[in-house]
Motif scaffolding. Structure first.
Motif, PDB file in Angstrom:
ATOM      1  N   PRO A 192       0.862  -1.333   0.148  1.00  0.00           N
ATOM      2  CA  PRO A 192      -0.027  -0.058   0.283  1.00  0.00           C
ATOM      3  C   PRO A 192       0.842   0.972  -0.314  1.00  0.00           C
ATOM      4  O   PRO A 192       0.011   2.454  -0.407  1.00  0.00           O
ATOM      5  CB  PRO A 192      -0.623  -0.583   1.279  1.00  0.00           C
ATOM      6  CG  PRO A 192      -0.233  -1.099   1.128  1.00  0.00           C
ATOM      7  CD  PRO A 192       0.607  -2.070   1.258  1.00  0.00           C
ATOM      8  N   ASP A 193       2.072   1.224   0.832  1.00  0.00           N
ATOM      9  CA  ASP A 193       2.764   1.985   0.550  1.00  0.00           C
ATOM     10  C   ASP A 193       3.351   2.616  -0.596  1.00  0.00           C
ATOM     11  O   ASP A 193       4.583   3.306  -1.210  1.00  0.00           O
ATOM     12  CB  ASP A 193       3.751   2.090   1.656  1.00  0.00           C
ATOM     13  CG  ASP A 193       4.753   1.335   1.728  1.00  0.00           C
ATOM     14  OD1 ASP A 193       4.938   0.628   0.938  1.00  0.00           O
ATOM     15  OD2 ASP A 193       5.408   0.963   2.860  1.00  0.00           O
ATOM     16  N   GLY A 194       3.387   1.420  -1.630  1.00  0.00           N
ATOM     17  CA  GLY A 194       3.991   2.122  -3.172  1.00  0.00           C
ATOM     18  C   GLY A 194       5.568   0.753  -3.446  1.00  0.00           C
ATOM     19  O   GLY A 194       6.456   0.797  -4.102  1.00  0.00           O
ATOM     20  N   ALA A 195       6.187   0.904  -1.995  1.00  0.00           N
ATOM     21  CA  ALA A 195       7.138  -0.120  -2.360  1.00  0.00           C
ATOM     22  C   ALA A 195       6.591  -1.228  -3.297  1.00  0.00           C
ATOM     23  O   ALA A 195       5.353  -1.908  -3.415  1.00  0.00           O
ATOM     24  CB  ALA A 195       7.499  -0.834  -0.495  1.00  0.00           C
ATOM     25  N   THR A 196       7.888  -2.237  -3.179  1.00  0.00           N
ATOM     26  CA  THR A 196       7.832  -4.117  -4.434  1.00  0.00           C
ATOM     27  C   THR A 196       8.298  -4.895  -3.042  1.00  0.00           C
ATOM     28  O   THR A 196       9.858  -4.675  -3.139  1.00  0.00           O
ATOM     29  CB  THR A 196       7.953  -3.735  -5.287  1.00  0.00           C
ATOM     30  OG1 THR A 196       7.319  -2.455  -6.258  1.00  0.00           O
ATOM     31  CG2 THR A 196       7.903  -5.748  -6.150  1.00  0.00           C
ATOM     32  N   TRP A 197       7.294  -6.037  -2.798  1.00  0.00           N
ATOM     33  CA  TRP A 197       8.456  -7.279  -2.171  1.00  0.00           C
ATOM     34  C   TRP A 197       8.570  -8.025  -3.124  1.00  0.00           C
ATOM     35  O   TRP A 197       7.529  -9.136  -3.582  1.00  0.00           O
ATOM     36  CB  TRP A 197       7.890  -7.666  -1.240  1.00  0.00           C
ATOM     37  CG  TRP A 197       7.188  -6.404  -0.105  1.00  0.00           C
ATOM     38  CD1 TRP A 197       8.268  -5.197   0.510  1.00  0.00           C
ATOM     39  CD2 TRP A 197       6.111  -6.636   1.368  1.00  0.00           C
ATOM     40  NE1 TRP A 197       7.592  -4.388   1.019  1.00  0.00           N
ATOM     41  CE2 TRP A 197       6.789  -4.829   1.945  1.00  0.00           C
ATOM     42  CE3 TRP A 197       5.351  -7.811   1.871  1.00  0.00           C
ATOM     43  CZ2 TRP A 197       5.920  -5.857   3.337  1.00  0.00           C
ATOM     44  CZ3 TRP A 197       4.442  -7.196   2.713  1.00  0.00           C
ATOM     45  CH2 TRP A 197       5.012  -6.254   3.170  1.00  0.00           C
ATOM     46  N   ALA A 198       9.931  -8.840  -3.566  1.00  0.00           N
ATOM     47  CA  ALA A 198      10.427  -9.972  -4.056  1.00  0.00           C
ATOM     48  C   ALA A 198      11.362 -11.015  -3.752  1.00  0.00           C
ATOM     49  O   ALA A 198      11.197 -10.999  -3.571  1.00  0.00           O
ATOM     50  CB  ALA A 198      10.946  -8.842  -5.717  1.00  0.00           C
ATOM     51  N   TYR A 199      10.389 -11.681  -4.684  1.00  0.00           N
ATOM     52  CA  TYR A 199      11.309 -12.921  -4.260  1.00  0.00           C
ATOM     53  C   TYR A 199      11.478 -14.183  -6.066  1.00  0.00           C
ATOM     54  O   TYR A 199      10.426 -13.773  -6.493  1.00  0.00           O
ATOM     55  CB  TYR A 199      10.036 -13.835  -3.467  1.00  0.00           C
ATOM     56  CG  TYR A 199       9.829 -13.063  -1.774  1.00  0.00           C
ATOM     57  CD1 TYR A 199      10.247 -13.237  -1.134  1.00  0.00           C
ATOM     58  CD2 TYR A 199       8.178 -12.148  -2.545  1.00  0.00           C
ATOM     59  CE1 TYR A 199       9.313 -12.810  -0.360  1.00  0.00           C
ATOM     60  CE2 TYR A 199       7.745 -11.647  -1.789  1.00  0.00           C
ATOM     61  CZ  TYR A 199       8.607 -12.291  -0.282  1.00  0.00           C
ATOM     62  OH  TYR A 199       8.051 -11.249   1.174  1.00  0.00           O
ATOM     63  N   GLY A 200      12.333 -14.736  -5.801  1.00  0.00           N
ATOM     64  CA  GLY A 200      12.974 -15.592  -6.581  1.00  0.00           C
ATOM     65  C   GLY A 200      13.387 -14.724  -7.882  1.00  0.00           C
ATOM     66  O   GLY A 200      13.542 -13.064  -7.583  1.00  0.00           O
ATOM     67  N   PRO A 201      14.300 -15.135  -8.291  1.00  0.00           N
ATOM     68  CA  PRO A 201      15.156 -14.580  -9.445  1.00  0.00           C
ATOM     69  C   PRO A 201      14.417 -13.773 -10.583  1.00  0.00           C
ATOM     70  O   PRO A 201      13.557 -14.455 -10.815  1.00  0.00           O
ATOM     71  CB  PRO A 201      15.736 -16.400  -9.992  1.00  0.00           C
ATOM     72  CG  PRO A 201      15.085 -17.074 -10.587  1.00  0.00           C
ATOM     73  CD  PRO A 201      14.525 -16.536  -8.488  1.00  0.00           C
ATOM     74  N   ALA A 202      15.083 -12.535 -10.683  1.00  0.00           N
ATOM     75  CA  ALA A 202      14.846 -11.893 -11.559  1.00  0.00           C
ATOM     76  C   ALA A 202      14.663 -11.913 -13.170  1.00  0.00           C
ATOM     77  O   ALA A 202      13.808 -11.555 -13.612  1.00  0.00           O
ATOM     78  CB  ALA A 202      15.878 -10.426 -11.114  1.00  0.00           C
ATOM     79  N   ASP A 203      14.962 -13.481 -13.428  1.00  0.00           N
ATOM     80  CA  ASP A 203      15.427 -12.926 -14.606  1.00  0.00           C
ATOM     81  C   ASP A 203      14.343 -14.433 -14.943  1.00  0.00           C
ATOM     82  O   ASP A 203      14.317 -15.272 -16.827  1.00  0.00           O
ATOM     83  CB  ASP A 203      16.777 -13.636 -15.496  1.00  0.00           C
ATOM     84  CG  ASP A 203      17.500 -14.444 -14.304  1.00  0.00           C
ATOM     85  OD1 ASP A 203      16.723 -15.198 -13.291  1.00  0.00           O
ATOM     86  OD2 ASP A 203      18.829 -15.247 -15.273  1.00  0.00           O
ATOM     87  N   ALA A 204      13.269 -15.359 -13.962  1.00  0.00           N
ATOM     88  CA  ALA A 204      13.102 -16.088 -14.159  1.00  0.00           C
ATOM     89  C   ALA A 204      11.552 -15.644 -15.471  1.00  0.00           C
ATOM     90  O   ALA A 204      10.734 -15.219 -15.363  1.00  0.00           O
ATOM     91  CB  ALA A 204      11.835 -16.596 -12.828  1.00  0.00           C
ATOM     92  N   THR A 205      11.612 -17.096 -16.076  1.00  0.00           N
ATOM     93  CA  THR A 205      10.546 -17.065 -16.912  1.00  0.00           C
ATOM     94  C   THR A 205       8.681 -17.052 -16.493  1.00  0.00           C
ATOM     95  O   THR A 205       8.065 -16.323 -17.076  1.00  0.00           O
ATOM     96  CB  THR A 205      10.381 -17.858 -18.073  1.00  0.00           C
ATOM     97  OG1 THR A 205      11.314 -17.482 -19.031  1.00  0.00           O
ATOM     98  CG2 THR A 205       9.087 -17.908 -18.758  1.00  0.00           C
ATOM     99  N   ASP A 206       8.869 -17.593 -15.839  1.00  0.00           N
ATOM    100  CA  ASP A 206       7.252 -17.880 -14.702  1.00  0.00           C
ATOM    101  C   ASP A 206       7.068 -16.455 -13.735  1.00  0.00           C
ATOM    102  O   ASP A 206       7.995 -16.679 -12.797  1.00  0.00           O
ATOM    103  CB  ASP A 206       7.400 -19.163 -14.113  1.00  0.00           C
ATOM    104  CG  ASP A 206       6.355 -19.745 -15.081  1.00  0.00           C
ATOM    105  OD1 ASP A 206       5.773 -20.404 -15.827  1.00  0.00           O
ATOM    106  OD2 ASP A 206       7.738 -20.934 -16.663  1.00  0.00           O
TER     107      ASP A 206
END
Length: 271
Positions: A192-206
């Motif tokens: 909600p505050d505009g951030a992004t939480w990311a998990y897993g490799p950035a180059d994953a196709t799925d």
């Protein structure tokens, strides 16, 4: 790595938020049906109190915990029977839940580093146990909020639920009798505050992307994917959204789509 003390603080805060939601409400509110079939608001709190009790046994008295598992008359009804056993008038139930969750927090804080606590079909570190308690407290709190006609705002504590949801990708497939994917999946969740939480490799196709609250509702099986703003790209990601579950055990029944009615579904899963 999240510090155990910080995790316990988040568990306390999550529990107190739900406590504030139900404390002082009249008996008729405690008797309201929730999305879990046959469970009232009281059953939801009783379930949390019961789970804290058996988790405390697992952390402090392994023999008694294992005996409670092996002596269950009907293992398929263990969760329902536990909720029924702990169901009580609201003041008594609240007092028992408060005392039980405090005792569990103290026991987990004192657990030796590296200890593995037995659980249903697995063993967990104290940190993993606390994370699971945060997830379950939030998920059952959603059922309570649904019954009361409320929508709770997302908090930063959802990072624990989201992380657990990502980590249990393989479990969701395995629980449904499907091969566990070997290709990675990238998850990007907006807050909600505009951030992004990311998990897993950035180059994953799925990939899976969407609001963090929607992802948490999905992996705890509190909403059907059709009612959430989650976008899956790739066959593995698409299949995952149909089987995702952050909780241990057999596959959950999930929730039916609300079909755009805005009504809270009356069938669900008890995690």
């Amino acid at each position: 790595m999240v510090d155990l003390k910080d995790l316990l603080t988040d568990l306390t805060d999550e529990s107190e938020d739900l406590d504030a939601l139900v404390a002082g409400r009249p008996p008729e509110d405690w008797a309201r049906p929730t999305p879990a079939p046959g469970w009232t608001v009281g059953h939801q709190i009783a379930h949390l109190a019961w789970t804290d009790h058996v988790a405390l046994l697992a952390a402090t008295d392994v023999e008694s915990f294992l005996a409670s598992v092996t002596s269950a008359p009907d293992p398929s009804r263990l969760v329902d029977d536990g909720a029924e056993e702990f169901l009580a008038p609201p003041p008594d139930l609240l007092a028992r839940w408060r005392a039980g969750r405090a005792a569990l927090a103290a026991a987990l804080a004192a657990a030796p580093p590296g200890e593995k606590i037995p659980w249903y079909g697995t063993r967990m570190s104290p940190a993993s146990m606390v994370t699971a308690r945060i997830m379950e407290t939030w998920a059952h709190g959603e059922d309570v909020a649904d019954a009361l006609g409320l929508v709770r705002p997302a908090t930063v504590r959802l990072r624990h639920v989201a992380h657990l949801g990502f980590r249990t990708l393989g479990h969701g497939f395995a629980a449904h009798g499907l091969p566990v994917p070997t290709a990675p999946v990238r998850v990007e969740l907006s807050t909600p505050d505009g951030a992004t939480w990311a998990y897993g490799p950035a180059d994953a196709t799925d990939r899976v992307a969407g609001p963090v609250r929607d992802f948490c509702l999905l992996v705890t099986q509190r909403r059907h994917r059709a009612d959430l703003a989650l976008v899956a790209t790739g066959p593995i990601a698409g299949a995952w959204l149909d089987v995702a579950q952050a909780f241990a055990g057999p596959p959950g029944a999930g929730r039916e789509p609300q079909a755009g009615t805005g009504a809270v579904p009356r069938d669900g899963v008890k995690a």
